[in-house]
Design a protein around this motif. Structure first.
Motif, PDB file in Angstrom:
ATOM      1  N   ASP A  43       0.832  -1.198   0.000  1.00 19.51           N
ATOM      2  CA  ASP A  43       0.000   0.000   0.000  1.00 19.51           C
ATOM      3  C   ASP A  43       0.870   1.254   0.000  1.00 19.51           C
ATOM      4  O   ASP A  43       0.640   2.206  -0.748  1.00 19.51           O
ATOM      5  CB  ASP A  43      -0.921  -0.018   1.214  1.00 19.51           C
ATOM      6  N   SER A  46       2.805   1.434  -3.390  1.00 22.61           N
ATOM      7  CA  SER A  46       1.976   1.910  -4.501  1.00 22.61           C
ATOM      8  C   SER A  46       1.671   3.399  -4.385  1.00 22.61           C
ATOM      9  O   SER A  46       1.541   4.095  -5.388  1.00 22.61           O
ATOM     10  CB  SER A  46       0.668   1.114  -4.567  1.00 22.61           C
ATOM     11  N   SER A  47       1.570   3.912  -3.135  1.00 21.48           N
ATOM     12  CA  SER A  47       1.306   5.348  -2.969  1.00 21.48           C
ATOM     13  C   SER A  47       2.510   6.175  -3.389  1.00 21.48           C
ATOM     14  O   SER A  47       2.361   7.334  -3.800  1.00 21.48           O
ATOM     15  CB  SER A  47       0.935   5.647  -1.518  1.00 21.48           C
ATOM     16  N   ILE A  51       0.014   4.059  -9.493  1.00 22.59           N
ATOM     17  CA  ILE A  51      -0.682   2.863  -9.952  1.00 22.59           C
ATOM     18  C   ILE A  51       0.053   2.181 -11.095  1.00 22.59           C
ATOM     19  O   ILE A  51       0.287   0.968 -11.072  1.00 22.59           O
ATOM     20  CB  ILE A  51      -2.121   3.214 -10.379  1.00 22.59           C
ATOM     21  N   ALA A  94      -2.755  -5.310  -4.971  1.00 20.03           N
ATOM     22  CA  ALA A  94      -2.903  -4.154  -4.089  1.00 20.03           C
ATOM     23  C   ALA A  94      -3.591  -2.979  -4.778  1.00 20.03           C
ATOM     24  O   ALA A  94      -4.292  -2.196  -4.137  1.00 20.03           O
ATOM     25  CB  ALA A  94      -1.533  -3.719  -3.561  1.00 20.03           C
ATOM     26  N   VAL A  95      -3.396  -2.844  -6.097  1.00 20.69           N
ATOM     27  CA  VAL A  95      -3.921  -1.652  -6.775  1.00 20.69           C
ATOM     28  C   VAL A  95      -4.822  -1.953  -7.966  1.00 20.69           C
ATOM     29  O   VAL A  95      -5.438  -1.041  -8.521  1.00 20.69           O
ATOM     30  CB  VAL A  95      -2.766  -0.731  -7.249  1.00 20.69           C
ATOM     31  N   THR A  98      -8.555  -1.119  -7.324  1.00 20.89           N
ATOM     32  CA  THR A  98      -8.619   0.323  -7.081  1.00 20.89           C
ATOM     33  C   THR A  98      -8.437   1.102  -8.378  1.00 20.89           C
ATOM     34  O   THR A  98      -9.116   2.107  -8.620  1.00 20.89           O
ATOM     35  CB  THR A  98      -7.529   0.733  -6.066  1.00 20.89           C
ATOM     36  N   ASN A 196      -4.099   9.061  -0.101  1.00 19.04           N
ATOM     37  CA  ASN A 196      -3.007   8.279  -0.678  1.00 19.04           C
ATOM     38  C   ASN A 196      -1.663   8.979  -0.555  1.00 19.04           C
ATOM     39  O   ASN A 196      -0.631   8.357  -0.771  1.00 19.04           O
ATOM     40  CB  ASN A 196      -3.296   7.989  -2.159  1.00 19.04           C
ATOM     41  N   SER A 332      -7.343   1.303  -1.218  1.00 25.05           N
ATOM     42  CA  SER A 332      -6.097   0.542  -1.292  1.00 25.05           C
ATOM     43  C   SER A 332      -5.649   0.075   0.089  1.00 25.05           C
ATOM     44  O   SER A 332      -5.203  -1.061   0.250  1.00 25.05           O
ATOM     45  CB  SER A 332      -4.995   1.379  -1.960  1.00 25.05           C
ATOM     46  N   SER A 335      -8.024  -2.683   1.190  1.00 24.04           N
ATOM     47  CA  SER A 335      -7.678  -3.918   0.481  1.00 24.04           C
ATOM     48  C   SER A 335      -6.454  -4.575   1.101  1.00 24.04           C
ATOM     49  O   SER A 335      -6.400  -5.798   1.252  1.00 24.04           O
ATOM     50  CB  SER A 335      -7.428  -3.607  -0.997  1.00 24.04           C
TER      51      SER A 335
END
Length: 552
Positions: A43, A46-47, A51, A94-95, A98, A196, A332, A335
């Motif tokens: 998470d 990915s932030s 994405i 993870a993404v 989303t 995010n 995210s 999840s």
């Protein structure tokens, strides 16, 4: 599709590499275990990466480690390489959903149906291709996964936007904010609007402390025992070639996909999300127990596996919809927390099932899988009160009015021992139609309305015989009122399901619950079940008027 490619060749790997069923099951265990742990960091990753880069790195890792698996000559080498595969898949999972929701304009329910349908189609074509390739060599399905991920890499590179709009919007908003704002107000505004951009490794753990997230996570953990028993163990007892197993799971996957599209939305609309989950999983329990009783009957196993696709497709769509609705503020992170808990079940189930089937009895894993799914149903039923109502409301995107924007924050609360006469005075003095009932810790017990009190003070007339009406002097209505107004809240309230809202729920959801259940007021609670606000019909009416004036 990549996961489905490997499933039909599990018995072939066991035979050709001289590995036990339990060792081969470790392919799923290491894969899922790494996915579970990786979910805690993906998470944040990915932030930072965005994405597109996260998805690309994920598919590249899967491609690399799947090809290396195909080049291996030892089952334990493949088990080790599956860890890298699991890491890549964690980044992707993870993404992925989303991203679909975001690029579809925040249409959550349609996006989930699309997502689950794609998974179902992959599950159907993957085993077929895996069976055909596995009939030639056990290595070829692994190479096939590498090629699929290469194709995915090209599609992501070419078709996905170059950068996430979230990052650009964040910078623009930061620039536009009024200079007169205090810095801490600036930060608070930005954090609420762009969660995010403020990720922490502790965020998934904080979410796991929320009762609704932990309930669905534990439910997913228990359900995955049944699912992965069927998916990872059944190839060993089917007694079919790789091609035969591929065709069985082709039928299974087609039903997963079609039920996600055509059945799950209808079940949700007719029975509600959680009731529908009870129904389909009760049938899955029956299917697993039938497989446990008739494990030696190949026809029964084949029919049961294919039919279970309908149940699994429905449940996966319903469960994912519930989780995404509950975590709509930061999907995210939700999840990540949810998948961490449920993937632990995915890691344990294949290893436990094959160990029991290989060393004790081949039918025992199916029976145990059915028991785990039954426990999941019971657990969800007992903890239903901690889950918000997720039915009947579509996600309207980031511009939707949310409950905290219009709820009444200065709430008058009463205790269970408050007298009716005092409640009536409070209702009249404050011009409200209902009050939340709380315990000593300010946690919600129920809500009492003017309608509840009227029904209690003026009970339905009782039928009396002629003798009674002539010779027994009945209490006058005034006597009844004088007596009952001194009763307490607990005398009035009857057991019923309590509906609540959270501050992040949408205006549309509040309106839906009030209209569907004919409520006058509904309490707003935090993650500790403490009352933080209240929404009434007048609040809904006032906001509808504002919206109408704004549109005109």
């Amino acid at each position: 599709m990549g996961l489905g490619l490997v499933d039909p060749i599990l018995p072939v790997i066991s035979q050709q590499l001289g590995a036990s069923q339990t060792e081969v099951a470790m392919l799923f265990t290491t894969y899922s275990a790494i996915m579970a742990v990786a979910m805690l960091v993906t998470d944040v990753v990915s932030s930072k990466l965005g994405i597109k880069r996260t998805l690309i790195i994920g598919v590249l890792l899967i491609a690399i480690f799947s090809v290396l698996s195909g080049l291996s000559n030892n089952v334990w080498t493949i088990i080790f390489l599956r860890m890298g595969w699991g890491l890549g898949n964690a980044l992707f999972v993870a993404v992925a959903l989303t991203a679909i929701i975001k690029f579809s304009g925040n249409d959550t329910h349609s996006s989930i149906i699309l997502y689950e349908t794609a998974i179902g189609l992959g599950f159907s074509t993957g085993p077929l291709l895996g069976g055909l390739l596995g009939g030639i060599s056990w290595r070829y399905p692994f190479f096939g996964v590498g090629l699929l991920m290469l194709a995915g890499f090209i599609l992501l590179l070419v078709l996905l936007p170059k950068s996430d709009k979230i990052g650009n919007s964040y910078e623009k908003e930061k620039f536009k904010l009024n200079d007169n704002f205090k810095e801490n107000e600036n930060d608070k505004n930005l954090k609420e609007k762009f969660p995010n951009k403020n990720k922490s490794l502790l965020d998934p753990f904080r979410l796991m402390r929320k009762r609704n997230i932990s309930v669905l996570g534990i439910f997913g953990f228990l359900y995955n025992f049944g699912f992965f028993t069927l998916f990872a163990y059944s190839p060993f007892v089917l007694g079919l070639s790789a091609q035969g197993i591929g065709f069985v799971f082709l039928g299974w996957g087609i039903l997963v996909a079609t039920s996600s599209i055509f059945m799950a939305p209808k079940l949700r609309d007719r029975y509600g999300t959680y009731n529908s989950i009870y129904y389909v999983l009760s049938l899955l329990v029956a299917v697993l127990l039938i497989m446990g009783i008739f494990t030696s009957n190949q026809i029964v196993l084949i029919v049961s596996i294919i039919f279970s696709g309908i149940l699994i497709g429905n449940n996966n769509t319903l469960l994912t919809t519930a989780m995404m609705d509950i975590g709509s503020k930061d999907r995210s992170t939700t999840s990540a927390a949810y998948n961490f808990i449920r993937f632990i079940g995915s890691a344990i189930a294949p290893l436990l099932a094959t160990a029991l089937g290989e060393n004790i009895a081949p039918n025992l894993p199916f029976v145990l899988g059915g028991i785990f799914v039954l426990v999941a149903i019971i657990f969800l039923f007992l903890n239903r009160k901690y889950l918000p109502d997720v039915d009947g409301v579509e996600d309207r995107g980031g511009n939707s009015l949310i409950v905290k924007d219009f709820m009444i924050q200065n709430v008058i609360k009463i205790g269970p021992e408050t007298k009716i006469i005092d409640i009536l005075k409070l209702l009249g003095a404050n011009n409200v139609s209902g009050l939340p009932v709380v315990d000593n810790n300010d946690k919600i017990i129920d809500i009492i309305t003017s309608g509840d009190i009227i029904r209690y003070l003026v009970p339905k007339e009782e039928a009396h015989d002629l003798f009674y009406s002539i010779y027994v002097e009945e209490e006058t209505q005034k006597d009844v009122l004088n007596k009952r107004v001194n009763d307490t809240v607990m005398d009035v309230l009857k057991p019923k399901k309590l509906y609540t809202l959270s501050k992040e729920d949408t205006f549309e959801k509040a309106m839906f619950i009030l209209s569907k259940h004919h409520f006058k007021v509904i309490p707003v609670i935090d993650n500790k079940n403490k009352v933080v606000g209240i929404v009434s019909r007048s609040d809904i009416n006032n906001n509808l008027i504002k919206m109408s004036l704004g549109d005109s």
